[in-house]
Motif scaffolding. Structure first.
Motif, PDB file in Angstrom:
ATOM      1  N   LEU A  33     -67.284  -8.188  13.485  1.00 44.32           N
ATOM      2  CA  LEU A  33     -65.981  -8.646  12.995  1.00 44.32           C
ATOM      3  C   LEU A  33     -65.784 -10.155  13.143  1.00 44.32           C
ATOM      4  CD1 LEU A  33     -63.651  -5.794  14.312  1.00 44.32           C
ATOM      5  CD2 LEU A  33     -64.549  -6.107  11.989  1.00 44.32           C
ATOM      6  N   ALA A  34     -66.551 -10.781  14.010  1.00 47.58           N
ATOM      7  CA  ALA A  34     -66.391 -12.217  14.282  1.00 47.58           C
ATOM      8  C   ALA A  34     -66.391 -13.079  13.018  1.00 47.58           C
ATOM      9  CB  ALA A  34     -67.453 -12.693  15.267  1.00 47.58           C
ATOM     10  N   PRO A  35     -67.270 -12.831  12.045  1.00 47.80           N
ATOM     11  CA  PRO A  35     -67.250 -13.679  10.842  1.00 47.80           C
ATOM     12  C   PRO A  35     -65.944 -13.601  10.045  1.00 47.80           C
ATOM     13  CG  PRO A  35     -69.294 -12.414  10.951  1.00 47.80           C
ATOM     14  CD  PRO A  35     -68.385 -11.888  12.027  1.00 47.80           C
ATOM     15  N   TYR A  36     -65.149 -12.567  10.286  1.00 47.70           N
ATOM     16  CA  TYR A  36     -63.897 -12.388   9.549  1.00 47.70           C
ATOM     17  C   TYR A  36     -62.700 -12.916  10.330  1.00 47.70           C
ATOM     18  CZ  TYR A  36     -67.266  -9.650   7.136  1.00 47.70           C
ATOM     19  OH  TYR A  36     -68.422  -9.273   6.498  1.00 47.70           O
ATOM     20  N   GLY A  37     -62.941 -13.413  11.541  1.00 44.95           N
ATOM     21  CA  GLY A  37     -61.884 -14.028  12.339  1.00 44.95           C
ATOM     22  C   GLY A  37     -60.911 -13.055  12.965  1.00 44.95           C
ATOM     23  N   VAL A  38     -61.296 -11.791  13.065  1.00 48.32           N
ATOM     24  CA  VAL A  38     -60.427 -10.795  13.680  1.00 48.32           C
ATOM     25  C   VAL A  38     -61.216 -10.013  14.718  1.00 48.32           C
ATOM     26  CG1 VAL A  38     -58.869 -10.526  11.705  1.00 48.32           C
ATOM     27  CG2 VAL A  38     -60.876  -9.048  11.881  1.00 48.32           C
ATOM     28  N   ASP A  39     -60.479  -9.437  15.656  1.00 46.09           N
ATOM     29  CA  ASP A  39     -61.103  -8.523  16.600  1.00 46.09           C
ATOM     30  C   ASP A  39     -60.660  -7.094  16.253  1.00 46.09           C
ATOM     31  OD1 ASP A  39     -58.540  -8.080  17.727  1.00 46.09           O
ATOM     32  OD2 ASP A  39     -58.898  -9.456  19.384  1.00 46.09           O
ATOM     33  N   GLY A  40     -61.097  -6.149  17.033  1.00 48.42           N
ATOM     34  CA  GLY A  40     -60.781  -4.748  16.741  1.00 48.42           C
ATOM     35  C   GLY A  40     -59.299  -4.436  16.770  1.00 48.42           C
ATOM     36  N   HIS A  41     -58.554  -5.059  17.702  1.00 51.56           N
ATOM     37  CA  HIS A  41     -57.115  -4.825  17.763  1.00 51.56           C
ATOM     38  C   HIS A  41     -56.414  -5.387  16.528  1.00 51.56           C
ATOM     39  CE1 HIS A  41     -58.216  -4.665  22.118  1.00 51.56           C
ATOM     40  NE2 HIS A  41     -57.494  -3.574  22.011  1.00 51.56           N
ATOM     41  N   GLU A  42     -56.829  -6.579  16.138  1.00 49.02           N
ATOM     42  CA  GLU A  42     -56.214  -7.208  14.960  1.00 49.02           C
ATOM     43  C   GLU A  42     -56.558  -6.430  13.693  1.00 49.02           C
ATOM     44  OE1 GLU A  42     -56.266 -11.691  16.867  1.00 49.02           O
ATOM     45  OE2 GLU A  42     -57.973 -10.977  15.723  1.00 49.02           O
ATOM     46  N   LEU A  43     -57.779  -5.925  13.615  1.00 52.12           N
ATOM     47  CA  LEU A  43     -58.151  -5.107  12.459  1.00 52.12           C
ATOM     48  C   LEU A  43     -57.301  -3.841  12.407  1.00 52.12           C
ATOM     49  CD1 LEU A  43     -59.895  -4.579   9.991  1.00 52.12           C
ATOM     50  CD2 LEU A  43     -61.639  -3.616  11.524  1.00 52.12           C
ATOM     51  N   ALA A  44     -57.049  -3.248  13.552  1.00 51.55           N
ATOM     52  CA  ALA A  44     -56.198  -2.049  13.586  1.00 51.55           C
ATOM     53  C   ALA A  44     -54.798  -2.365  13.064  1.00 51.55           C
ATOM     54  CB  ALA A  44     -56.131  -1.489  15.005  1.00 51.55           C
ATOM     55  N   VAL A  45     -54.273  -3.540  13.390  1.00 49.44           N
ATOM     56  CA  VAL A  45     -52.962  -3.948  12.879  1.00 49.44           C
ATOM     57  C   VAL A  45     -53.018  -4.066  11.361  1.00 49.44           C
ATOM     58  CG1 VAL A  45     -51.222  -5.784  12.836  1.00 49.44           C
ATOM     59  CG2 VAL A  45     -52.286  -5.128  15.006  1.00 49.44           C
ATOM     60  N   LEU A  46     -54.059  -4.696  10.841  1.00 46.37           N
ATOM     61  CA  LEU A  46     -54.192  -4.825   9.386  1.00 46.37           C
ATOM     62  C   LEU A  46     -54.250  -3.454   8.719  1.00 46.37           C
ATOM     63  CD1 LEU A  46     -56.773  -7.775   9.104  1.00 46.37           C
ATOM     64  CD2 LEU A  46     -54.270  -7.880   8.895  1.00 46.37           C
ATOM     65  N   VAL A  47     -54.967  -2.522   9.332  1.00 46.72           N
ATOM     66  CA  VAL A  47     -55.069  -1.164   8.775  1.00 46.72           C
ATOM     67  C   VAL A  47     -53.690  -0.511   8.717  1.00 46.72           C
ATOM     68  CG1 VAL A  47     -55.959   1.172   9.212  1.00 46.72           C
ATOM     69  CG2 VAL A  47     -57.478  -0.803   9.426  1.00 46.72           C
ATOM     70  N   VAL A  48     -52.949  -0.585   9.825  1.00 48.85           N
ATOM     71  CA  VAL A  48     -51.625   0.039   9.886  1.00 48.85           C
ATOM     72  C   VAL A  48     -50.675  -0.594   8.873  1.00 48.85           C
ATOM     73  CG1 VAL A  48     -49.574   0.260  11.364  1.00 48.85           C
ATOM     74  CG2 VAL A  48     -51.809   0.900  12.244  1.00 48.85           C
ATOM     75  N   LEU A  49     -50.785  -1.899   8.703  1.00 45.91           N
ATOM     76  CA  LEU A  49     -49.887  -2.593   7.774  1.00 45.91           C
ATOM     77  C   LEU A  49     -50.290  -2.440   6.316  1.00 45.91           C
ATOM     78  CD1 LEU A  49     -49.290  -5.925   9.727  1.00 45.91           C
ATOM     79  CD2 LEU A  49     -47.765  -3.932   9.573  1.00 45.91           C
ATOM     80  N   SER A  50     -51.466  -1.881   6.058  1.00 45.43           N
ATOM     81  CA  SER A  50     -51.964  -1.794   4.685  1.00 45.43           C
ATOM     82  C   SER A  50     -51.388  -0.630   3.894  1.00 45.43           C
ATOM     83  CB  SER A  50     -53.493  -1.703   4.680  1.00 45.43           C
ATOM     84  OG  SER A  50     -53.910  -0.444   5.196  1.00 45.43           O
TER      85      SER A  50
END
Length: 149
Positions: A33-50
């Motif tokens: 995930l590092a190349p995308y500038g997010v960690d697992g917690h932040e990705l989970a937020v993006l998923v929930v908000l999607s």
């Protein structure tokens, strides 16, 4: 203790196995995930908000099972990166609605692809049926913990 009554090795203990398997998966996920500038917690937020329905910070925090302070920090980081934006709820000015930006949707798509690939590699030593059974078993254990929804 009798000489032949040795304790079971750690590798036979469920807690030890789950902890170390999760640590191995978390390390691999963080690298992916590092190349995308997010960690697992932040990705989970993006998923929930999607989802199709806009959520407030409090609603998103509830779905993720995090406290409000943690959620504010996560949203702040994502907002600083231009991945989400806050706006006041038209129905309740005390609420902040949080939505993905176009950059956030793009990041979500790419980061989710990387996450799925990490999980595929992590589960590769298992045949497809065993991997699916493991995931279902863990889902059942977590569903039991949460209770009926």
């Amino acid at each position: 203790m009798a000489a032949d009554a040795r304790p079971a090795p750690l590798e036979s203990r469920l807690g030890y196995l789950l902890k170390h398997a999760q640590s191995k998966l978390a390390t691999a996920s963080a690298e992916a995930l590092a190349p995308y500038g997010v960690d697992g917690h932040e990705l989970a937020v993006l998923v929930v908000l999607s989802g199709d329905v806009p959520l407030s910070q409090v609603e998103a925090a509830g779905r993720l099972g995090v406290d409000r302070t943690t959620m504010v920090a996560l949203i702040d980081r994502l907002e600083d990166q231009g991945l989400v934006e806050r706006r006041r709820s038209p129905h309740d000015r005390r609420k902040n609605i949080v939505e993905l930006t176009p950059a956030g949707r793009e990041c979500l798509g790419r980061a989710e692809k990387a996450r799925r690939e990490v999980e595929r590699r992590f589960l590769a030593p298992l045949d497809e049926g065993t991997a699916a059974t493991l995931v279902r078993a863990l889902q059942m254990l977590l569903a039991e913990e949460r209770g009926p929804e």
